[in-house]
Design a protein around this motif. Structure first.
Motif, PDB file in Angstrom:
ATOM      1  N   ARG A 138      -9.443  45.362   1.255  1.00  0.00           N
ATOM      2  CA  ARG A 138      -9.458  46.412   2.282  1.00  0.00           C
ATOM      3  C   ARG A 138      -8.058  46.635   2.854  1.00  0.00           C
ATOM      4  NH1 ARG A 138     -14.493  47.544   5.091  1.00  0.00           N
ATOM      5  NH2 ARG A 138     -13.228  47.796   6.978  1.00  0.00           N
ATOM      6  N   GLU A 263     -18.284  51.994  17.932  1.00  0.00           N
ATOM      7  CA  GLU A 263     -17.611  51.168  16.925  1.00  0.00           C
ATOM      8  C   GLU A 263     -17.944  49.698  17.117  1.00  0.00           C
ATOM      9  OE1 GLU A 263     -15.985  49.927  13.848  1.00  0.00           O
ATOM     10  OE2 GLU A 263     -15.774  52.093  14.190  1.00  0.00           O
ATOM     11  N   THR A 487     -20.162  51.017   9.319  1.00  0.00           N
ATOM     12  CA  THR A 487     -18.842  51.602   9.109  1.00  0.00           C
ATOM     13  C   THR A 487     -18.900  53.047   9.581  1.00  0.00           C
ATOM     14  OG1 THR A 487     -18.396  50.204   7.198  1.00  0.00           O
ATOM     15  CG2 THR A 487     -17.068  52.186   7.436  1.00  0.00           C
TER      16      THR A 487
END
Length: 570
Positions: A138, A263, A487
């Protein structure tokens, strides 16, 4: 006092860190920002270093109050970040961090656009290694996307400065503005967009929320301190008073709130919060008055300290637990009480509690908005300020250290991390309690502002009270968005989902046409072969299947060459 080029101590320390190890490297790394900061005290206002290049006058180092303020800030930030990273044994991170800090210092002292461009690109090239240094898939992918945006910004800056050099016969970095005619206006807009990308303008902001959470715990502290603040400095230098910045800034201040609230990755929450705070600064630059500009640069100064503190506390949590999602944390106040207290100080600062640093700078921008008749902007900034308290002031400490007990038991962060966080926390309190003797004393423009009057204090306390009450009410009635493993995409949906799907569809269509043509040609070739072969006699048939003597083939080749020569000369 004899002075040296401002970025030189940090750049030399980066070079030394490449070869030294252990205590020798640590001492050099600690000494560089201290020596560099003291060096700034001896700089006189004016052009420190000038030269000529291809007929253009260049000023690689130019000193004034604006550049000095950011110079002091970047050396303080570098010192805190270096202390925080002392336990790290990764040479890549140390070299990249110091080079990155040196590039930021070089950029804010650049007196011409060409020098600015050089450091602009160095900012990108040095900072990306702080992302890749985490060495995960990532991180590598995020680093590549980050670098694409940063290089795009550099290309736009280069194109704009070349146009300005051609039109104005000058490369000096002064006020640019957007009020030009012809090709000069194109150059002004290109430079504006270059600064906008590095400031994380809406729709080109995802490099920040994508890459910063993937960097190493110590690398994120460097990243949060320099790139966007260099862009804020550049806007203050070149585009002060451009009204379009007011509306761009207020958009930046508001939209991240909605994403930050939902988030799960707490470092990504802080990345959205960083965009939110930059929005306040951009609004101040767009208003363009002395009060607003002072508020913008003062808030940039304070933001590096309190956002760095919050990033450090979350970095400590990640370092000790290996986790950073709110859904996986909670109850850490039992294991990390000192980090918890330091995080709360950072949360109070970013939320602009009185006596903390955010209060003395954010109120300047909001006061300037009211004074200049931007009433709707003031209301939106008030909403943004309440949102900051929700997602950064409450959510970060609540879900990391309190909320449900995750059962994680660990130990406190390393001593060097605690020292760095303590220095930042003390800075938040000192800057907020004694602004006139600290951050206000460095302000570039003339000002007369008193943050601690009854109106400002009562307004902010009411805002914080009702915002906290809303959070409690939403939690009690299970209406606050829960921390879920997920996500979330915003504008990056365009290049993560839409673009790949669109390209895939085009690719499938092109491949279909290619396969159809290939099939048709193959069938035609097979038919020709079948027609030239006598299945009954078991041998080829036709004129070209006959056996020819060598002499005849030579005649054919000579004839073809002659035909080719005739066609060539025709």
């Amino acid at each position: 006092m004899n002075s040296v080029i401002p970025f030189l101590p940090l750049m030399l320390a980066a070079l030394a860190a490449l070869f030294l190890r252990g205590w020798a490297r640590n001492i050099i790394m600690l000494a560089a920002p201290i020596i560099g900061g003291l060096n700034l005290l001896g700089l006189e206002h004016g052009v420190f270093w000038s030269m000529e290049f291809m007929g253009y006058a260049l000023e690689p180092v130019k000193v004034d109050k604006l550049s000095l303020m950011f110079g002091y800030l970047f050396h303080i930030a570098a010192l805190i970040a270096v202390i925080y990273a002392l336990h790290v044994k990764d040479t890549t991170q140390h070299v990249a961090g110091l080079s990155y800090a040196a590039s930021a210092v070089g950029a804010v002292f650049a007196g011409d656009l060409l020098t600015l461009f050089v450091f602009w690109e160095l900012l990108a090239l040095t900072s990306v290694f702080l992302i890749w240094a985490r060495r995960t898939d990532r991180a590598y992918s995020s680093g590549v996307r980050y670098l694409i945006f940063q290089v795009l910004s550099g290309v736009l800056l280069l194109a704009g400065l070349l146009i300005f050099a051609q039109v104005n016969n000058s490369l000096l970095f002064t006020d640019i503005g957007l009020q030009h005619e012809g090709i000069a206006q194109v150059g002004a807009w290109l430079i504006f967009l270059a600064f906008g990308i590095k400031s994380a303008f809406p729709f080109v902001h995802n490099w920040l929320t994508d890459a910063y959470p993937e960097a190493t715990p110590s690398g994120t502290i460097f990243l949060a301190s320099f790139t966007t603040k260099v862009a804020v400095y550049a806007f203050a230098r070149a585009y002060a008073g451009e009204e379009i910045l007011v509306w761009i800034g207020v958009t930046m201040a508001c939209f991240p709130i909605f994403y930050a609230v939902i988030e799960n990755d707490l470092r990504r929450v802080l990345a959205y919060s960083l965009i939110n705070q930059i929005g306040f600064m951009i609004v101040g630059i767009g208003i363009g008055t002395s009060l607003a500009l002072n508020g913008a640069v003062a808030h940039a100064f304070n933001d590096v300290i309190f956002k760095g503190l919050l990033m450090m506390t979350m970095g400590a949590v990640l370092y000790k637990t290996g986790k950073i999602n709110g859904s996986e944390l909670g109850g850490l106040y039992k294991s990390m009480p000192k980090t918890t207290i330091l995080c709360i100080v950072g949360a109070a600062s970013i939320s602009a509690f009185p006596l903390f640093s955010g209060f003395v700078s954010k109120s300047m921008i909001m006061s300037a908005a009211v004074k200049e008749g931007y009433d709707y902007v003031w209301l939106l900034l008030l909403f943004a300020a309440a949102g900051v308290f929700h997602h950064a002031g409450i959510k970060i400490p609540y879900f990391a250290f309190f909320a449900h007990d995750s059962g994680i038991r660990t130990t406190e962060a390393p001593k060097n991390m605690l020292i760095a966080m303590t220095l930042a926390a003390v800075g938040c309190v000192v800057l907020g309690s004694f602004p006139a003797q600290t951050v206000y004393a460095l302000l570039p423009w003339e000002h007369k502002y008193q943050p601690y009057d009854v109106t400002h204090v009562l307004t902010q306390l009411q805002l914080l009270f009702f915002s906290a009450a809303a959070f409690v009410w939403l939690n009690l009635y299970k209406l606050y968005p829960p921390e879920l493993p997920s996500t979330n995409l915003d504008a990056d949906w365009l290049y993560r989902k839409l673009a790949p799907a669109f390209i895939k569809r085009i690719g499938c269509s092109v491949y279909g046409v290619y396969a159809s043509i290939e099939k048709s040609i193959t069938a035609s070739i097979k038919q020709i072969i079948q027609n030239s072969y006598d299945a009954e006699e078991g041998k080829p048939k036709g004129y070209f299947a006959r056996l020819w003597p060598t002499e005849t083939m030579v005649v054919w080749v000579a004839g073809l060459l002659a035909a080719f020569l005739v066609l060539y000369y025709i």
